[in-house]
Write a protein that holds these residues in place. Structure first.
Motif, PDB file in Angstrom:
ATOM      1  N   VAL A 192      16.126  13.886  13.512  1.00 51.12           N
ATOM      2  CA  VAL A 192      16.501  15.247  13.083  1.00 51.12           C
ATOM      3  C   VAL A 192      16.284  15.379  11.581  1.00 51.12           C
ATOM      4  O   VAL A 192      15.628  16.309  11.106  1.00 51.12           O
ATOM      5  N   LYS A 196      13.269  17.605   9.522  1.00 53.51           N
ATOM      6  CA  LYS A 196      13.518  18.585   8.451  1.00 53.51           C
ATOM      7  C   LYS A 196      12.821  18.158   7.164  1.00 53.51           C
ATOM      8  O   LYS A 196      12.326  19.004   6.418  1.00 53.51           O
ATOM      9  N   TYR A 234      12.107  25.370  13.629  1.00 59.29           N
ATOM     10  CA  TYR A 234      12.876  24.218  13.152  1.00 59.29           C
ATOM     11  C   TYR A 234      14.171  24.061  13.929  1.00 59.29           C
ATOM     12  O   TYR A 234      14.541  22.957  14.317  1.00 59.29           O
ATOM     13  N   PHE A 235      14.855  25.192  14.160  1.00 56.33           N
ATOM     14  CA  PHE A 235      16.161  25.100  14.822  1.00 56.33           C
ATOM     15  C   PHE A 235      16.011  24.525  16.227  1.00 56.33           C
ATOM     16  O   PHE A 235      16.719  23.597  16.593  1.00 56.33           O
ATOM     17  N   CYS A 238      15.051  20.747  16.149  1.00 59.82           N
ATOM     18  CA  CYS A 238      16.172  19.866  15.783  1.00 59.82           C
ATOM     19  C   CYS A 238      17.260  19.911  16.841  1.00 59.82           C
ATOM     20  O   CYS A 238      17.866  18.888  17.172  1.00 59.82           O
ATOM     21  N   PHE A 239      17.486  21.105  17.409  1.00 61.65           N
ATOM     22  CA  PHE A 239      18.531  21.251  18.428  1.00 61.65           C
ATOM     23  C   PHE A 239      18.184  20.412  19.655  1.00 61.65           C
ATOM     24  O   PHE A 239      19.048  19.761  20.235  1.00 61.65           O
ATOM     25  N   LEU A 255      25.571  12.674  11.546  1.00 61.50           N
ATOM     26  CA  LEU A 255      25.566  12.816  10.086  1.00 61.50           C
ATOM     27  C   LEU A 255      24.364  12.049   9.574  1.00 61.50           C
ATOM     28  O   LEU A 255      24.338  10.839   9.640  1.00 61.50           O
TER      29      LEU A 255
ATOM     30  N   GLU B  58      26.122  24.065  13.207  1.00 62.05           N
ATOM     31  CA  GLU B  58      24.919  23.796  14.003  1.00 62.05           C
ATOM     32  C   GLU B  58      23.723  24.552  13.435  1.00 62.05           C
ATOM     33  O   GLU B  58      22.648  23.994  13.265  1.00 62.05           O
ATOM     34  N   LEU B  59      23.950  25.835  13.123  1.00 66.48           N
ATOM     35  CA  LEU B  59      22.850  26.674  12.638  1.00 66.48           C
ATOM     36  C   LEU B  59      22.321  26.151  11.302  1.00 66.48           C
ATOM     37  O   LEU B  59      21.120  25.983  11.116  1.00 66.48           O
ATOM     38  N   ARG B  61      22.736  23.198   9.856  1.00 64.14           N
ATOM     39  CA  ARG B  61      22.253  21.818   9.799  1.00 64.14           C
ATOM     40  C   ARG B  61      20.893  21.652  10.439  1.00 64.14           C
ATOM     41  O   ARG B  61      20.184  20.712  10.139  1.00 64.14           O
ATOM     42  N   ASN B  62      20.543  22.559  11.342  1.00 62.84           N
ATOM     43  CA  ASN B  62      19.264  22.406  12.029  1.00 62.84           C
ATOM     44  C   ASN B  62      18.122  23.136  11.333  1.00 62.84           C
ATOM     45  O   ASN B  62      17.034  23.229  11.881  1.00 62.84           O
ATOM     46  N   LEU B  63      18.366  23.686  10.147  1.00 64.77           N
ATOM     47  CA  LEU B  63      17.298  24.306   9.366  1.00 64.77           C
ATOM     48  C   LEU B  63      17.091  23.493   8.096  1.00 64.77           C
ATOM     49  O   LEU B  63      18.064  23.117   7.441  1.00 64.77           O
ATOM     50  N   HIS B  91      23.530  24.861   2.673  1.00 63.39           N
ATOM     51  CA  HIS B  91      23.039  23.659   3.341  1.00 63.39           C
ATOM     52  C   HIS B  91      24.102  22.570   3.359  1.00 63.39           C
ATOM     53  O   HIS B  91      24.489  22.069   4.400  1.00 63.39           O
ATOM     54  N   TYR B  95      27.390  20.185   6.137  1.00 64.34           N
ATOM     55  CA  TYR B  95      27.662  18.747   6.255  1.00 64.34           C
ATOM     56  C   TYR B  95      29.086  18.428   5.810  1.00 64.34           C
ATOM     57  O   TYR B  95      29.784  17.627   6.422  1.00 64.34           O
TER      58      TYR B  95
END
Lengths: 256, 210
Positions: A192, A196, A234-235, A238-239, A255, B58-59, B61-63, B91, B95
């Motif tokens: 993941v 990115k 990207y979402f 990664c999802f 993490l 979720e939104l 962290r995945n960008l 961003h 986290y």
């Protein structure tokens, strides 16, 4: 009458009812979003779908190839840090920690701009991207491997030593199988972060997903449509990886 | 190799370092403020708060950070520094929210139940029982997040904020001494990161001593 009311309250406050309300709200938000999205002008973007899809494919290729290459480099690094003789151990630690403290973008620039100066050979931007992403993957995976090796309780290796197994056999047959099992979710989770990070090689001119979007935007100027595609690309990628991690370990704390 | 180039460009490197430290400091403050609030809300027993905060993390962290920064700068046409800061804060706050939430959830559920059984309100138990214990657990992972802010701040060079990475590129363009400039910049980044790690270690000792 009062009994009725308390029944209703209990029904409304049950976890099931809350979940239904949440799903309903999500559905409404989804419908509203779709209505807005449909009103945007998609003709210009649709014309370059193959170009954008190729970009997304390149990003995936960069991430997967460099995580494999990084993994191959990470194994000796982690072993040197955990089992190495005194001098080697400190050297591996210093190498891993200093690369981890360096910004990823600096590593990308470093490999692209300074590797040719040091070696005297030209480096294509694609190879520089693969090289820098592999370096980044290697140091992070080395830490994952180390955590995996440490996650096996000491009693395991002590017990196998007590049964008379050599230290190499102990490592190969007792520690390693358990360590690998423990680190699978963390290994996939690194993908993941690396996926990115592939967006950074935009800076050295590789035509991956991020750059293909910005190039298309410079040509047709459709920022809202294109950034929506960018975000979704990207979402969803990664999802999807996150789902795979959760499939291995539902409680895994992601993490990177 | 020509290390004199660094001395010649010392003013540029210094300016870049100052900008990097400023952006990192504001990014750390902003993302801590947002992230801790989101993390605390996510750790409450409320079902909807939990769902909303997990959607937020979720939104975000995945960008990739680059997508956020470019979105604020090119699509919403914000000025460079606010776009960079907003991207960094959003961003890293995701986290930090996860780290905070994990820290609070690691406090045994019995602590909360005991507090409630004594007749305290949720917020009283949270403030006086859970928070003091959670702070100790959260400091080490928070240090990792702060170092990540410093590292991620290098991305703002791509929207022409004149930070350390940007100055390195300038030196490379003007003199082709990219190797020396990149080495110096990396050393400075590592130095800033070590300063943060050191001060967090001191903070942790003082919190643990109490």
């Amino acid at each position: 009458m009062t009994e009725d009311r308390s029944d209703i309250r209990r029904l409304v406050q049950s976890p099931r009812a809350k979940l239904i309300v949440w799903r309903f709200a999500c559905a409404i938000a989804f419908v509203l979003a779709v209505r807005v999205i449909v009103r945007l002008d998609w003709a210009t973007v649709a014309a370059s779908w193959l170009f954008l899809l190729t970009g997304l494919g390149r990003s995936w290729l960069l991430a997967v190839v460099s995580i494999v290459a990084g993994g191959l480099a990470a194994a000796p690094l982690a072993l040197a840090r955990v089992y190495g003789p005194p001098g080697v151990r400190q050297a591996a630690t210093a190498l891993i920690e200093s690369v981890r403290a360096t910004p990823e973008l600096m590593i990308v620039f470093w490999v692209y701009f300074t590797l040719p100066i040091v070696t005297g050979n030209q480096v294509t931007s694609w190879n520089a991207a693969l090289g820098s992403l592999s370096v980044i993957a290697a140091v992070y995976l080395a830490e994952v491997f180390r955590a995996g090796l440490y996650s096996v309780p000491r009693g395991q290796s002590e017990a196998s030593a007590a049964t008379g197994m050599s230290s190499f056999a102990t490592f190969l047959y007792v520690v390693l199988p358990q360590a690998v099992r423990n680190m699978v979710p963390a290994l996939i989770a690194q993908l993941v972060g690396l996926f990115k990070t592939t967006s950074l090689v935009y800076a050295i001119g590789v035509m991956e997903f991020f750059r293909s979007i910005t190039v298309t935007n410079n040509a047709v100027f459709a920022p809202y449509e294109l950034y929506l595609v960018l975000g979704l690309g990207y979402f969803l990628s990664c999802f999807a990886i996150t789902r795979v991690v959760r499939w291995f370990d539902p409680k895994y704390q992601l993490l990177e | 190799m020509d290390w004199h180039i660094l001395w010649q460009y010392r003013a540029a490197l210094w300016d870049g370092l100052v900008v990097t430290i400023w952006i990192s400091a504001l990014g750390i403050l902003g993302s801590t403020a947002v992230g801790v609030v989101v993390g605390c809300l996510g750790a409450t027993p409320s079902f909807f708060l939990r769902k909303l905060t997990s959607a937020y993390t979720e939104l975000l962290r995945n960008l990739p950070l680059l997508v956020k920064v470019f979105f604020f700068y090119f699509v919403l046409s914000m000025p460079t520094v606010p776009a960079a800061l907003l991207g960094l804060v959003l961003h890293q706050s995701a986290y930090i929210a996860d780290v905070t939430g994990a820290g609070i959830r690691s406090i045994a559920r019995g602590q909360l139940d005991a507090g409630l059984a004594l007749g305290h309100r949720y917020w009283q138990v949270f403030r006086y029982v859970i928070l003091p214990q959670a702070v100790r657990i959260v400091i080490p992972p928070m240090t990792t997040q702060y170092v990540a802010v410093i590292k991620n701040s290098s991305i703002v060079a791509l929207i022409a904020v004149q930070d350390l990475t940007y100055q390195t590129q300038e030196i490379n363009v003007e003199t082709f001494r990219g190797f020396e400039a990149a080495t110096a910049a990396t050393a400075l980044y590592v130095l800033v990161a070590f300063a943060v790690i050191g001060s967090m270690t001191i903070l942790q000792r003082r919190v643990l001593a109490r």
